[in-house]
Design an enzyme around this catalytic site. Sequence first.
Site, mmCIF file in Angstrom:
data_model
loop_
_atom_site.group_PDB
_atom_site.id
_atom_site.type_symbol
_atom_site.label_atom_id
_atom_site.label_comp_id
_atom_site.label_asym_id
_atom_site.label_seq_id
_atom_site.Cartn_x
_atom_site.Cartn_y
_atom_site.Cartn_z
ATOM 1 N N GLY A 122 59.163 -44.465 -51.783
ATOM 2 C CA GLY A 122 59.138 -44.820 -50.546
ATOM 3 C C GLY A 122 58.333 -43.886 -49.442
ATOM 4 C CB SER A 133 61.309 -42.228 -60.119
ATOM 5 O OG SER A 133 60.409 -43.017 -59.847
ATOM 6 C CG HIS A 149 58.102 -46.981 -62.969
ATOM 7 N ND1 HIS A 149 57.934 -46.150 -63.985
ATOM 8 C CD2 HIS A 149 56.673 -47.591 -63.111
ATOM 9 C CE1 HIS A 149 56.549 -46.303 -64.674
ATOM 10 N NE2 HIS A 149 56.018 -47.072 -63.942
ATOM 11 N NE ARG A 155 54.995 -46.499 -48.315
ATOM 12 C CZ ARG A 155 55.389 -46.177 -49.422
ATOM 13 N NH1 ARG A 155 55.445 -45.113 -50.072
ATOM 14 N NH2 ARG A 155 55.384 -47.335 -50.385
#
Length: 344
Positions: A269, A234, A236, A271
């Site tokens: 990201g 990640s 963040h 979605r």
Amino acid sequence: MNWKELREAAREKLKGYCRVCPSCDGRACAGEVPGMGGTGTGASFKANIEALARYRLNLRTLHGAKNPDTSLTLFGKELSTPILAAPMTGVTYNMGGALTEREFIGMIMAGARQAGTLGMSGDSGDPVCYTSGLEAIAAEGGHGIPVIKPREQQAVIERIRRAEEAGAPAVGVDVDGAGLVTMALFGQPVGPKTADELKELVSATRLPFIVKGIMTVDEAELAAGAGAAAIVVSNHGGRILDHTPGAAEVLPAIARAVKGRVTILADGGVRSGADVLKLLALGADAVLVGRPLVIGAFGGGAEGVKFVLEKLTGELKQAMILTGCASLSDIDERVLRPYPGMEC
């Protein structure tokens, strides 16, 4: 409840802190930290979206994967989906304050449990944030994971003890929070951790220890060597360092280095269920989702969080059917078609 209604209700309550854009790609909110955006130019936020978009899925329909199984066991919990709620805090200064910290994280934890998965809670310069997370975890029978900022050692260990008391199945530190602007606003000392410091924290608890914020192979190996049970690949959410790669860019190499030695989680990201499938195919064992669950909570409370998680899981199942994957163990690089020059 439907996605359109959820988004419209959330837009009203988020008061411009999140515009609930048609495409949540970090363009409209670039530089809005505090807020929901990415730091600086927003390039790191955008990189998460762009990295996932570079992969295509190989359509396969001549197979027997007609009713995919998305269940797994993680940190001793039987889950119905590999999609977890990422740790998020700062409702007042990041999300506009229409909900209290306790209301928000309670919605995340309850919605996640109702969807058959786990929520994560976060930490902040405001002590209400971490305390609220522990209260929400305890209220859900220990069905949640607290993630602590990289404070000085004894401050982290004190918070680990509180996580144990709340009945959490695991605990973590988001080491990438070492430079978080919002912590500096509260005058809270955070910083990087050495290998010895990380080992001390891992040894301080019998709970599985998660290191969140891993973006390079060498640090993945360091975390594994320190005894971490899991890492989270990640950046963040693009909120701490401008111009980093997206999580999907670095995940394959990290997975090749430490897969099987530690549980690999990934976020950044996500979605859609197709995005989840891509991260699993690139080497993740499970995936975290963040900003869409803010819309779920503000738009529909715990039920809204449950709705978003079940929507993503439904999309994942559909993508598994259309790529020939009967279970999570079937998902590998065969489902992906990268652009020329990219790797899986």
